[in-house]
Design an enzyme around this catalytic site. Sequence first.
Site, PDB file in Angstrom:
ATOM      1  N   CYS A 270      -4.016  60.481  65.844  1.00  0.00           N
ATOM      2  CA  CYS A 270      -3.306  59.806  66.726  1.00  0.00           C
ATOM      3  C   CYS A 270      -3.979  58.243  66.851  1.00  0.00           C
ATOM      4  O   CYS A 270      -3.111  57.469  66.678  1.00  0.00           O
ATOM      5  CB  CYS A 270      -2.988  60.238  68.093  1.00  0.00           C
TER       6      CYS A 270
ATOM      7  N   HIS B 119      -4.960  61.924  73.504  1.00  0.00           N
ATOM      8  CA  HIS B 119      -3.939  61.832  72.757  1.00  0.00           C
ATOM      9  C   HIS B 119      -3.397  60.297  73.148  1.00  0.00           C
ATOM     10  O   HIS B 119      -3.201  59.804  74.245  1.00  0.00           O
ATOM     11  CB  HIS B 119      -2.835  62.720  72.739  1.00  0.00           C
TER      12      HIS B 119
ATOM     13  N   GLU C  14       4.240  59.220  66.549  1.00  0.00           N
ATOM     14  CA  GLU C  14       2.891  59.619  66.963  1.00  0.00           C
ATOM     15  C   GLU C  14       2.453  60.660  65.677  1.00  0.00           C
ATOM     16  O   GLU C  14       3.145  61.064  64.915  1.00  0.00           O
ATOM     17  CB  GLU C  14       2.829  60.891  68.030  1.00  0.00           C
TER      18      GLU C  14
END
Length: 289
Positions: free
Chosen positions: A104, A163, A175
Amino acid sequence: MLRRSGAIGTLIALLTVLFLTPAATAADRFVRPAKAADGGCGVLAPGAPAAAERAIDAACAQVAAGVWYTWDGGHGDQPGATYGKKDPTDPASDDDPNRLGFDCSGLVRYAYAQATGADMLNGDASDQYYTYRTADRFTAAQGLAPLLPGDLLAYGTSADLHHIAIYLGAGKMVEARQSGTKLMVSDVRLGGDYFGAVRVDTGSVEGPVFRTWGTGVWTKAQPSTAAARVYAFPGPRTVRVACQKHAEVVTADGYTNDAWSYLPDYHAWVTNIYIQGPAWLDGVPTCTG
């Protein structure tokens, strides 16, 4: 004759369309659409800074190329896809060492490096959310209303942000989500462990900037060792300092100091012992109020 007249009429109609329809100018051809043509990956709302739009373009190009999520991917010496590693907590990552891709924060790093030509977000999700290049910050309670495309959405807690994703607008984000999947566009996940968002300032940074040292150094809600913990620096990082003040005397790692610095990007304090420089930092004003 009727058939001949019909053909001539059709030709005249076509010529009329060609000569009377305004030609598209170069500017018209390069105007960014308000949203992605297929409703997929792209800038889906107006108002974003140009650099943020370029970051989205860079991330979406990787989505279109079918690039994989790989654990620890994108954290090489330079921004870009790298082969991943096995995550000991996730069996789905067994193939990540054979896949060229991003995790990420690796994707966020690459996107903004492509947009700006500078490796300004080199780090993990926490480094990126708490970046000293902060233009604005938004809490989870504020929802999506104040966000613009290019803002970074963070998930986790103040002590453990695990994240991060790039907002596209219209409730969508791009993402690198998890092992076994490719980069994707998703609905923004509000609630749960959604922590908040940050808008990246890609210009010059205002205010004094310093480098910390040490590992596991906790920032505090107040300039005191007894105050609530806010966030622990896992290692050295660059921080913006708003002001400093004399408060509780601290002895640690062979140093003693009563100076504390306020870090606006963390809404927290840290003893000056762990900021590289003199005991009382040069060029930093004294906190008032």
